[in-house]
Every structure is written in structure tokens, then in C-alpha cells.
Design a protein around this motif. Structure first.
Motif, PDB file in Angstrom:
ATOM      1  N   MET A  76       0.817  -1.185   0.000  1.00  0.00           N
ATOM      2  CA  MET A  76       0.000   0.000   0.000  1.00  0.00           C
ATOM      3  C   MET A  76       0.862   1.250   0.000  1.00  0.00           C
ATOM      4  SD  MET A  76      -3.163   0.162  -0.221  1.00  0.00           S
ATOM      5  CE  MET A  76      -4.469  -0.964  -0.414  1.00  0.00           C
ATOM      6  N   ALA A  77       1.994   1.196   0.675  1.00  0.00           N
ATOM      7  CA  ALA A  77       2.842   2.377   0.731  1.00  0.00           C
ATOM      8  C   ALA A  77       3.315   2.768  -0.663  1.00  0.00           C
ATOM      9  CB  ALA A  77       4.039   2.119   1.637  1.00  0.00           C
ATOM     10  N   ILE A  78       3.487   1.803  -1.535  1.00  0.00           N
ATOM     11  CA  ILE A  78       3.923   2.081  -2.903  1.00  0.00           C
ATOM     12  C   ILE A  78       2.777   2.671  -3.710  1.00  0.00           C
ATOM     13  CG2 ILE A  78       4.740   1.023  -5.043  1.00  0.00           C
ATOM     14  CD1 ILE A  78       6.204  -1.019  -3.259  1.00  0.00           C
ATOM     15  N   LEU A  79       1.565   2.139  -3.558  1.00  0.00           N
ATOM     16  CA  LEU A  79       0.423   2.618  -4.329  1.00  0.00           C
ATOM     17  C   LEU A  79      -0.048   3.998  -3.884  1.00  0.00           C
ATOM     18  CD1 LEU A  79      -1.725  -0.625  -4.580  1.00  0.00           C
ATOM     19  CD2 LEU A  79      -0.345   0.411  -6.372  1.00  0.00           C
ATOM     20  N   VAL A  80      -0.159   4.197  -2.563  1.00  0.00           N
ATOM     21  CA  VAL A  80      -0.673   5.458  -2.046  1.00  0.00           C
ATOM     22  C   VAL A  80       0.469   6.425  -1.782  1.00  0.00           C
ATOM     23  CG1 VAL A  80      -1.959   6.540  -0.165  1.00  0.00           C
ATOM     24  CG2 VAL A  80      -2.699   4.359  -1.087  1.00  0.00           C
ATOM     25  N   GLY A 138       3.946   7.384   0.945  1.00  0.00           N
ATOM     26  CA  GLY A 138       4.197   8.071   2.203  1.00  0.00           C
ATOM     27  C   GLY A 138       3.582   7.416   3.416  1.00  0.00           C
ATOM     28  N   ALA A 139       3.420   8.246   4.423  1.00  0.00           N
ATOM     29  CA  ALA A 139       2.890   7.792   5.706  1.00  0.00           C
ATOM     30  C   ALA A 139       1.442   7.330   5.584  1.00  0.00           C
ATOM     31  CB  ALA A 139       3.000   8.905   6.740  1.00  0.00           C
ATOM     32  N   THR A 140       0.667   7.967   4.705  1.00  0.00           N
ATOM     33  CA  THR A 140      -0.723   7.567   4.503  1.00  0.00           C
ATOM     34  C   THR A 140      -0.786   6.132   3.993  1.00  0.00           C
ATOM     35  OG1 THR A 140      -1.265   9.852   3.956  1.00  0.00           O
ATOM     36  CG2 THR A 140      -2.878   8.173   3.342  1.00  0.00           C
ATOM     37  N   GLY A 141       0.087   5.793   3.059  1.00  0.00           N
ATOM     38  CA  GLY A 141       0.124   4.433   2.532  1.00  0.00           C
ATOM     39  C   GLY A 141       0.500   3.413   3.578  1.00  0.00           C
ATOM     40  N   VAL A 142       1.437   3.792   4.455  1.00  0.00           N
ATOM     41  CA  VAL A 142       1.836   2.886   5.527  1.00  0.00           C
ATOM     42  C   VAL A 142       0.665   2.654   6.481  1.00  0.00           C
ATOM     43  CG1 VAL A 142       3.340   2.633   7.540  1.00  0.00           C
ATOM     44  CG2 VAL A 142       4.278   3.451   5.379  1.00  0.00           C
ATOM     45  N   ALA A 147      -3.817  -4.825   6.686  1.00  0.00           N
ATOM     46  CA  ALA A 147      -3.208  -6.042   7.238  1.00  0.00           C
ATOM     47  C   ALA A 147      -3.909  -6.476   8.515  1.00  0.00           C
ATOM     48  CB  ALA A 147      -1.723  -5.816   7.486  1.00  0.00           C
ATOM     49  N   TYR A 148      -4.237  -5.508   9.376  1.00  0.00           N
ATOM     50  CA  TYR A 148      -4.953  -5.830  10.610  1.00  0.00           C
ATOM     51  C   TYR A 148      -6.332  -6.402  10.301  1.00  0.00           C
ATOM     52  CZ  TYR A 148      -7.407  -5.283  15.017  1.00  0.00           C
ATOM     53  OH  TYR A 148      -8.151  -5.515  16.138  1.00  0.00           O
TER      54      TYR A 148
END
Length: 186
Positions: A1-5, A7-11, A18-19
Motif C-alpha cells: 500500500m505504501a507504494i500505491l498510495v 508516504g505515511a498515509t500508505g503505511v 493487514a490488521y
């Protein structure tokens, strides 16, 4: 998700997804374990009902039958039957003692029959034998259903292997040949 979105928002989104996926998997596993436990209890209930019918046919009362079968059957069904017998021996009302046994999956009809026999003294042999036959039939249906489901699940990997191979070896050459002939005529 960090790659698609990015930054910190993607993380944060990735961690939330994942949760959520982990939570869903744990719940699905818990449901499957609960269903398996219930199926095991239902399967153990049929032979216990047969034994109860045999004890009642031999002349034992509901308390004596519950005690004898409880001692000869392992697991939750045996423990519950021994508890019912102990409560009846101590003077508990049959409806209260058998009610806890009726909490087991599939035991409601058997509980009612044994409760009626304990309260009114009516012979319960025929009713318990009929219920035992129904429990056996339900266990056979469940086993057959599982076998059918397993047969279907076994075919999925075969389809995943053979279908692409069939398409590559059988269908693709025919389509390539037809396309070649169509291009040659134009």
C-alpha cells in the motif's frame, strides 16, 4: 500500500488492511473450529443415544441410563450425562438437570424425551431409539456431504493444472492455424 498510495498515509492504510485481513482470518478460523467441535459433539451424540435406548430397554430409569452411558462415553457428552445423573441423584428437578445436557448441539429432542420420562415415568425407549436413529441418519448425511465437498475441492487443483495445458496444447494451435489462414486470404 505504501507504494500505491505513498508516504505515511500508505503505511497507515497498509497496516489497517493487514490488521483487517488478520482479524478476518482469525474469525474464520474460530468459526471453522466451532463448527468442527459441534460436528464432533453431534457425532458423539448418536452412539450415546443408542446406548441410552439400550439401557432404558434393559429396564434402567433415566438417571441410571444417564449414569451408565456417561461412564462409558468419553468427551463432553459423557461428562454432561454424568453431571445429569449426579444432579438427579441429589434430587434436582429432571427439567433442570436435563436442560444443561440439551445445550449440546443436536441434543434438544433427546433431552425432552428423557426429561418427560423422568417427570412422568413414561417409558422413553421408543422415543430415544427413534431419536438415536435420526441422529445416526444426520451423522451419515453430514459425512456424505463432507465427502462430496472434499471431492469438489480435490478437482480445483486438477482444473488449475489441466485447463491451461488444454488451452495451450489443444485450443491455441487451432486458433493460431485459423488466424494464419485468415491472414493469408486477406
Amino acid at each position: 500500500m505504501a507504494i500505491l498510495v505513498g508516504g505515511a498515509t500508505g503505511v497507515v492504510i497498509g497496516l489497517a488492511v493487514a490488521y483487517g485481513v488478520g482479524l478476518r482470518q482469525r474469525r474464520a478460523k474460530a468459526r471453522a473450529e466451532r463448527r468442527a467441535a459441534e460436528a464432533g459433539l453431534r457425532a458423539a451424540l448418536a452412539p450415546a443415544a443408542d446406548l441410552l435406548a439400550a439401557c432404558l430397554a434393559a429396564g434402567a430409569g433415566p438417571r441410571g441410563a444417564a449414569d451408565a452411558v456417561g461412564r462409558s462415553v468419553d468427551g463432553t457428552v459423557g461428562v454432561r450425562l454424568r453431571r445429569v445423573a449426579a444432579e438427579l441423584r441429589l434430587g434436582a428437578e429432571p427439567s433442570a438437570a436435563w436442560q444443561r445436557f440439551g445445550e449440546l448441539p443436536g441434543a434438544r429432542d433427546l433431552t425432552r424425551c428423557m426429561e418427560r420420562a423422568g417427570i412422568s415415568g413414561v417409558p422413553a425407549v421408543e422415543g430415544v431409539a427413534r431419536i438415536a436413529a435420526g441422529l445416526r441418519a444426520a451423522a451419515h448425511r453430514t459425512a456424505a456431504e463432507r465427502a462430496r465437498r472434499a471431492a469438489v475441492l480435490v478437482t480445483f487443483p486438477l482444473a488449475a493444472c489441466f485447463l491451461p495445458a488444454f488451452l495451450v496444447i489443444g485450443v491455441a494451435p487451432v486458433l493460431i492455424g485459423l488466424a494464419g489462414e485468415l491472414m493469408a486470404h486477406n
